[in-house]
Scaffold this active site. Structure first.
Site, PDB file in Angstrom:
ATOM      1  N   LYS A  13      76.206  21.842  18.725  1.00  0.00           N
ATOM      2  CA  LYS A  13      75.404  21.585  19.981  1.00  0.00           C
ATOM      3  C   LYS A  13      75.992  21.758  21.295  1.00  0.00           C
ATOM      4  CE  LYS A  13      75.083  17.192  18.730  1.00  0.00           C
ATOM      5  NZ  LYS A  13      75.605  16.973  17.037  1.00  0.00           N
ATOM      6  N   ARG A  88      70.304   9.370  19.581  1.00  0.00           N
ATOM      7  CA  ARG A  88      70.934   9.478  18.109  1.00  0.00           C
ATOM      8  C   ARG A  88      70.357   8.592  17.318  1.00  0.00           C
ATOM      9  NH1 ARG A  88      76.696  11.311  18.756  1.00  0.00           N
ATOM     10  NH2 ARG A  88      77.135  11.353  20.872  1.00  0.00           N
ATOM     11  N   ARG A 122      89.762  23.748  12.349  1.00  0.00           N
ATOM     12  CA  ARG A 122      89.853  23.439  13.685  1.00  0.00           C
ATOM     13  C   ARG A 122      91.130  23.323  14.316  1.00  0.00           C
ATOM     14  NH1 ARG A 122      84.704  20.904  15.544  1.00  0.00           N
ATOM     15  NH2 ARG A 122      85.558  19.006  14.651  1.00  0.00           N
ATOM     16  N   ARG A 165      93.260  18.042  15.525  1.00  0.00           N
ATOM     17  CA  ARG A 165      93.061  16.779  15.918  1.00  0.00           C
ATOM     18  C   ARG A 165      93.118  15.591  14.589  1.00  0.00           C
ATOM     19  NH1 ARG A 165      87.761  18.205  18.978  1.00  0.00           N
ATOM     20  NH2 ARG A 165      88.573  18.812  20.707  1.00  0.00           N
ATOM     21  N   ARG A 176      81.763  10.918   9.612  1.00  0.00           N
ATOM     22  CA  ARG A 176      80.784  11.076  10.834  1.00  0.00           C
ATOM     23  C   ARG A 176      79.470  11.672  10.147  1.00  0.00           C
ATOM     24  NH1 ARG A 176      85.398  13.715  13.745  1.00  0.00           N
ATOM     25  NH2 ARG A 176      84.756  15.547  13.163  1.00  0.00           N
TER      26      ARG A 176
END
Ligand SMILES: [Zn+2]
Length: 232
Positions: A13, A88, A122, A165, A176
């Site tokens: 996004k 959201r 990532r 991370r 999530r």
């Protein structure tokens, strides 16, 4: 044109919003960035946000809406804006509808399996924040290139160390995605019922995806006779 990007965490996004924002020269508004700016500048809203955060509470929707209302009433939003990270939840979408119309909702689709793989692959430069991906997705029609650093574990730009991370692990990403499914996914039907929503399957590299999204927005604009500024 006023646009919203929906999509599960990790679907891109932020990337697509900011690229399309620079293409059409309309502001990319992220509520996360707005919160940080208000906190930093110690505005009235920033002080209220800080109180909620200090007491361990979530910032109530009324404050977020107030903050957005201020932002979108500014001059640079006259031609439109892109919302990223808001709404959201259904109550937020209902509140948003009271302060502005929305012309187009782009709903990014990507399977949980791929989102988990991508999040775990990532790597972030701990010095400059540059992002890399140590995985290439090649699954049926989905072909997403990796973003490998030239030298393993080192940032191309500043040679800083690449880190994973803490919350980019399978368990946290699944959590999530579960929150997204419960809170945000109902918005897909909310906007679909209003005829505003366009589904986009994320399957290529960002450059190719951006041109697909631009095309989708143009065809929606034609269909609903929305005014659109093609100026580049
Ligand atoms: Zn770096």
């Amino acid at each position: 044109m006023k646009k919203i990007f929906l999509g599960p965490p990790g679907s891109g996004k932020g990337t697509y919003s900011s690229r399309i924002s620079s293409f059409w020269k309309i502001p990319h508004i992220s509520t996360g960035d707005l919160f940080r700016a208000h906190l930093k500048n110690q505005t009235e809203i920033g002080k209220q946000i800080k109180e909620f955060m200090n007491s361990g509470n979530l910032v109530p929707d009324t404050i977020t809406i107030e903050m957005l209302k201020n932002r979108i009433s500014q001059n640079d939003c006259k031609k439109g804006f892109i919302l990223d990270g808001f709404p959201r939840t259904i109550p937020q979408a209902e509140e948003l509808a009271k302060i502005t119309d929305i012309d187009v909702v782009i709903n990014l689709n990507l399977s949980n399996e791929i989102l988990i793989k991508k999040a775990c692959a990532r790597r972030v430069c701990q010095d400059c924040g540059d992002i890399y991906s140590t995985i290439e997705i090649n699954q049926g029609e989905i072909k997403m290139p990796g973003m490998f650093p030239k030298e393993e574990g080192k940032c191309d730009k500043c040679h800083g160390e690449l880190m994973q991370r803490k919350d980019d692990n399978e368990a946290t990403v699944k959590e999530r995605l579960e929150t997204f499914k419960n809170q945000t996914a109902p918005l897909i039907d909310f906007y679909k019922n209003n005829g505003l929503l366009k589904d986009i399957q994320v399957k290529y590299n960002p450059t190719k995806m951006v041109s697909e999204i631009l095309q989708a927005i143009k065809s929606l604009a034609e269909k609903y006779e929305l005014s659109i500024d093609y100026e580049k």
